[in-house]
Motif scaffolding. Sequence first.
Motif, PDB file in Angstrom:
ATOM      1  N   ASN A   1      33.742  44.175  40.545  1.00 56.54           N
ATOM      2  CA  ASN A   1      34.289  43.918  39.222  1.00 56.54           C
ATOM      3  C   ASN A   1      35.797  44.146  39.208  1.00 56.54           C
ATOM      4  OD1 ASN A   1      34.320  43.442  36.388  1.00 56.54           O
ATOM      5  ND2 ASN A   1      34.328  45.640  36.052  1.00 56.54           N
TER       6      ASN A   1
ATOM      7  N   ASN B   1      33.568  36.359  30.969  1.00 52.69           N
ATOM      8  CA  ASN B   1      34.622  35.522  31.520  1.00 52.69           C
ATOM      9  C   ASN B   1      34.012  34.684  32.640  1.00 52.69           C
ATOM     10  OD1 ASN B   1      36.810  34.414  32.873  1.00 52.69           O
ATOM     11  ND2 ASN B   1      38.085  36.212  32.568  1.00 52.69           N
TER      12      ASN B   1
ATOM     13  N   SER C   1      37.469  41.343  41.232  1.00 50.27           N
ATOM     14  CA  SER C   1      37.446  40.087  40.476  1.00 50.27           C
ATOM     15  C   SER C   1      38.453  40.108  39.339  1.00 50.27           C
ATOM     16  CB  SER C   1      36.053  39.818  39.926  1.00 50.27           C
ATOM     17  OG  SER C   1      35.143  39.613  40.967  1.00 50.27           O
ATOM     18  N   ASP C   2      38.556  41.237  38.642  1.00 52.45           N
ATOM     19  CA  ASP C   2      39.552  41.361  37.576  1.00 52.45           C
ATOM     20  C   ASP C   2      40.958  41.107  38.099  1.00 52.45           C
ATOM     21  OD1 ASP C   2      38.064  41.853  35.299  1.00 52.45           O
ATOM     22  OD2 ASP C   2      38.100  44.036  35.549  1.00 52.45           O
ATOM     23  N   LYS C   3      41.286  41.739  39.217  1.00 55.34           N
ATOM     24  CA  LYS C   3      42.635  41.604  39.783  1.00 55.34           C
ATOM     25  C   LYS C   3      42.895  40.179  40.257  1.00 55.34           C
ATOM     26  CE  LYS C   3      43.568  45.929  39.272  1.00 55.34           C
ATOM     27  NZ  LYS C   3      44.397  46.354  38.161  1.00 55.34           N
TER      28      LYS C   3
ATOM     29  N   LYS D   1      35.642  34.985  36.131  1.00 55.42           N
ATOM     30  CA  LYS D   1      35.338  36.270  36.763  1.00 55.42           C
ATOM     31  C   LYS D   1      33.904  36.293  37.280  1.00 55.42           C
ATOM     32  CE  LYS D   1      35.088  41.083  35.533  1.00 55.42           C
ATOM     33  NZ  LYS D   1      35.250  42.048  34.464  1.00 55.42           N
TER      34      LYS D   1
END
Length: 97
Positions: free
Chosen positions: A64, A16, A67-69, A19
């Motif tokens: 990680n 992504n 960044s996902d959130k 991300k």
Amino acid sequence: MANNTVVCPVDFISVNENKARLTAGLVVIFTALYILTKLWLIPLFLLFDFFAWGFNLPSYSLLNIISDKLVAIFLSEINQPTGHQKDLRLKLVSCFL
């Protein structure tokens, strides 16, 4: 929403893009924070995070997870910028450099 995945040239896996950029930005922020404060926990945190990625354990990487959130919250509804918007961004960034 446009597809924001790119293929990693080293591992040939889908990544992504938003991300990856956000994670890199967080690393830069933490590094600058370390340079300003000399707090030894920051490089220790980054070292642990890099080891988690190096041993292919991204579920243990706090960067990680963050960044996902953040991508889920802020970039879920954003469309890809047009050419004019990209030009405007470049002009604004060049003003600050």
